[in-house]
Design a protein around this motif. Structure first.
Motif: not given
Length: 918
Positions: A74-76, A82-83
């Protein structure tokens, strides 16, 4: 101390007189002491366990190498730098919800606006020291002429194409703009597919990469350019227009192309170079490296007929770099099933993390390639890379120069060993080797024959000639089982012949008791069969090394470890030189490395071949129904013969031959029953048959006359097989057969189904393209000026008779796009393919330069009669549904899907032509 007789296996038991005496004494001692003599018997259960273990290990290698995916983040979890796959998936979802978005469609305009908005958002949220430039680039008209690959001999013309270009670089280091790394993919899809795999997944990865790198770029020494192009599906036109027209293209030093030949899975490198700089940097940092030089060799050989933007970057711009592709579920390529639901979790994370690590390393590098890679390719042929990954966790990479040295060393040592062995063994050893090779030849002949016979039979007994497409595991029963039976039978026959020869030689010697002699004959035959496997792979190593084939490393790993294990356990550590049975440890030690390195690749190649069968018949009905099966059957048989040559040597002294042969027969029979009963359908809704439904308006007339145009709907398939079952469900007046061949300019429909019922609606006379002769200068050099009006079509193909026309020029609004020069042709025709946006022109000027020896005829072109061949033939396409095609598509069976590619017509096509004697 008692001396044991030494009998050399290479001499076929030809002991000296003194040795014979010692042998007799030793034999007598063995008898009197009641000690068991060497036994040539082996438990069949052990062989079966070994065989099952090898198959299971191969599947495990394939699964871990190609199926195991990293967890989506996930974005978090990924953080700002990061990807995140879950963020990238949002882009895929948004693009696929637009439906198919081919060049010239409103849906493509909306897709471009979405990508543009996402890029602008990245610009707003980037690190304050990072300069993010976003440009909506409109390209001028251009002509793309490639010198190799699937588009060789064609002129690809484009107009009114739009691209989104994003450049990232440090805000306070303007010199970084002079050297850039290009990352490219395409937004457009074919008219039949949503394009979740091809290539919304690539676009989504690029957007997420650009977002992540916008937080890193303040430390870069080079710029990174992300190119979201259009026109790739129509002939790699987007990449060509950027390279030839955009000012930033002059700064590009390395090109990375992201593609898909399926949907999801691991995105693997299938082209690298010609300079190894990029692949070396990738191998050094990739977290989940995936790439195989064997795929590159197959692609370059033409065995896989496709093309990517990387060809333009290499041929036109002279760049080196990497070409990635998704290959899972290749059967859905360019069909309705290229959809988000089939995208495997972890696919985007895999590519994204690999690319992020690679770009961070290369963007900070000070040694980007500066020279033209293609111009230098001839000078650096020994510097090209040989690369392959091991279980998707480590990439082995070395240059061709080292490969040559390594291979030459192994070849020379092998030849020395074989020569010494044969010299010491004399004539009996040479004959034994020849008979062992005969066994290998018989194995190949029987295996390929049994498998190919099945390939020929399937179309005769099955409702579909390719019943395994939706269930690739059927290939094991249909082709692998008979191939295995053939290999076993062929080698067993060779074993009998070899054993008879060795027995004949031994029968002349009376030193050994008949019991021991019989046992030793079997053991010696087994060892020679095992050695024949060495020779088989040695020949492939020599050939591959001579032709500088990167995949030759496979021959190396299948030769050296088994030979080392054999030498270590059977020669070095054996206390006597009596022939002894092959130890199980020999197989275990010898096969670990070969299986680890190559098993996954062989299984992956088989799955890709199965998928390609869906679109195998490029000219529908023009290819025998059995041909695709034969190619697959031969591949399966060859792989079995190459890889089982050692394992099969182990079976002849066991009791496993009958049960294993019976099991193979049962497997084959069960597979046939499943196919014939229809329990396993050849196609499903998710793995569909590729078909085309085209409303054709044919205005060609006989000899180019202008009668009332003929209107009909054509149904044909690039998947081998008749359309009887499909037509029974659709009805609508379709009649199938080969009586009417339709020339679609870029392909020919040899077999298909036609209906003339209710086909007069949905098109008008004003849509019919026209070809007008402006002037015809019949001087010493005949020149004919033509004007072509495509009547609003922005996608068309024209073919010019190469037997009559030596050269031509092509103009758009007085701008010369194709000058007069030496032209190449395809099957006797100069082919022009045009595609463009909604505002692309529809009127063109064409000048034809006749050959000096013209007979004003076109005999022997495509094998048709002289008077039936036109001087020029034209097809114009519209992505439009007429009432009749809409009805047909609504009744199309769920196991069928429209198939699109650059040469196939859209759903409404108009045909016209100009006769030679106009």
């Amino acid at each position: 101390m008692r001396k044991r007789t030494q009998v050399s296996s290479s001499s076929a038991y030809k002991p000296s007189n003194s040795e014979a005496t010692d042998t007799s004494k030793a034999d007598e001692d063995v008898k009197t002491s009641n000690v068991n003599v060497i036994s040539a018997k082996r438990s069949g259960f052990v062989w079966i366990i070994m065989f099952v273990a090898a198959m299971y290990a191969s599947w495990c290698v394939f699964y871990y190498q190609f199926e195991y995916m990293p967890p989506p983040l996930s974005a978090a979890q990924a953080g700002k730098r990061g990807f995140s796959e879950l963020e990238a998936i949002k882009h895929v979802k948004a693009l696929t919800e637009l439906g198919p978005h081919p060049v010239g469609s409103d849906a493509l305009d909306r897709a471009q606006q979405y990508v543009l908005a996402a890029a602008e958002k990245i610009k707003k949220t980037s690190h304050w020291e990072v300069d993010v430039e976003v440009e909506f680039f409109h390209s001028k008209s251009g002509a793309n002429r490639l010198v190799s690959g699937v588009f060789k001999g064609r002129t690809l013309i484009y107009s009114d194409l739009n691209h989104i270009v994003v450049r990232l670089m440090p805000k306070f280091a303007s010199e970084a703009a002079e050297n850039a790394i290009l990352v490219s993919s395409h937004i457009d899809t074919v008219f039949a597919a949503e394009g979740a795999g091809d290539c919304s997944s690539c676009v989504a990865v690029m957007l997420e990469l650009a977002r992540a790198m916008s937080q890193w770029a303040h430390g870069f020494k080079n710029a990174v350019i992300f190119l979201f192009n259009t026109g790739e599906e129509e002939g790699l036109n987007g990449a060509h227009s950027f390279i030839t027209q955009h000012p930033w293209s002059a700064t590009v030093r390395v090109a990375i192309d992201l593609e898909a030949m399926g949907i999801g899975g691991k995105s693997s490198i299938f082209q690298a170079g010609p300079h190894p700089w990029a692949i070396e940097n990738f191998a050094a940092v990739a977290k989940y490296p995936s790439g195989q030089v064997i795929a590159q060799d197959l692609f370059h050989s033409g065995a896989i007929t496709s093309a990517t933007d990387f060809q333009v970057y290499k041929e036109v711009a002279g760049l080196s770099g990497l070409d990635f592709a998704y290959t899972d579920r290749s059967a859905v390529y360019h069909t309705k099933n290229d959809k988000l639901d089939l995208l495997k979790p972890g696919s985007l994370q895999h590519l994204g993390e690999n690319m992020l690590a690679f770009l961070l390393r290369t963007a900070s590098s000070t040694d980007l390639p500066k020279d033209n890679a293609v111009q230098e390719e001839g000078k650096t042929v020994h510097e090209s890379a040989v690369y392959f990954d091991v279980l998707g966790t480590y990439m082995v990479l070395y240059r061709q120069r080292f490969s040559n040295m390594l291979h030459n060393s192994v070849i020379m040592q092998s030849l020395l060993i074989w020569t010494a062995s044969l010299v010491m063994g004399g004539f009996p050893a040479a004959v034994s080797l020849a008979l062992a090779c005969l066994s290998a030849i018989l194995m190949w002949v029987f295996s390929i024959s049994f498998s190919v016979i099945t390939a020929f039979i399937l179309p005769q007994i099955s409702s579909s000639p390719v019943p395994f497409v939706a269930s690739p595991w059927l290939v094991i029963g249909l082709f692998a089982a008979p191939a295995f039976l053939g290999a076993l039978g062929g080698q067993h026959l060779g074993y009998i012949i070899l054993k008879a020869y060795i027995g004949n030689q031994c029968s002349k010697r009376k030193e050994l008791s008949p019991v021991i002699q019989a046992e030793l004959i079997k053991l010696e035959a087994e060892r020679w069969l095992f050695k024949a496997g060495f020779l088989q792979w040695l020949i492939l190593l020599v050939l591959g090394n001579y032709y500088k084939i990167g995949s030759t490393y496979l021959a190396l790993v299948w030769l050296v470890p088994p030979a080392f294990a054999y030498g270590l356990l059977e020669a070095t550590l054996t206390p006597t030189r009596f022939p002894r049975p092959l130890k199980l440890a020999t197989l275990l030690i010898g096969l670990v490395v070969p299986v680890l390195v190559s098993a996954g690749n062989f299984i992956r190649l088989a799955s890709v071949l199965v998928a390609i069968v869906v679109r195998f018949d490029r000219n529908p009905g023009g290819t025998p129904e059995w041909l695709g099966n034969v190619i697959l059957a031969v591949f399966v048989a060859v792989v079995l013969c190459l890889t089982l040559v050692y394992l099969l040597s182990y079976i002849h002294l066991s009791g496993a031959k009958r049960p294993i042969a019976l099991a193979a027969c049962v497997l084959f029979g069960l597979s046939l029953v499943l196919v014939l009963s229809g329990s396993v359908p050849p196609f499903t809704e998710d793995t569909a048959r590729a078909v085309n439904v085209v409303h054709v308006v044919d205005a060609t007339g006989k000899f180019g006359g202008k009668p009332e145009p003929s209107s009909y709907v054509a149904l044909y398939s690039t998947t081998p097989g008749k359309l009887t079952k499909e037509v029974e469900q659709i009805k609508e007046g379709f009649v199938c057969g080969r009586d009417k061949v339709i020339d679609f300019v870029t392909l020919s429909m040899e077999y298909g189904c036609l209906t003339y019922d209710d086909t007069d609606d949905g098109w008008s006379q004003s849509d019919i393209p026209t070809i007008h002769v402006v002037s015809d200068n019949k001087g010493s050099e005949r020149i004919t000026q033509l004007s072509v009006d495509t009547k609003g079509s922005v996608r068309w193909s024209i073919a010019i008779n190469a037997k009559e026309i030596e050269d031509y020029t092509f103009k758009e609004d007085s701008e010369e796009l194709v000058p007069q020069d030496e032209k190449s042709s395809v099957d006797g025709w100069h082919i022009i393919q045009f595609s463009g946006g909604k505002n692309a022109p529809s009127k063109f000027d064409l000048a034809l330069y006749w050959v000096k020896s013209s007979t004003k005829s076109a005999d022997n072109v495509d094998g048709q009669k002289d008077e039936e061949q036109p001087l020029l033939k034209l097809r114009t396409d519209f992505d439009r549904l007429t009432p009749k095609t809409e009805v047909v598509l609504s009744k199309l069976p769920p196991w069928c899907s429209l198939f699109g590619k650059s040469t196939s017509p859209q759903t409404l096509s108009f045909l016209n032509s100009l006769p030679v004697n106009f």
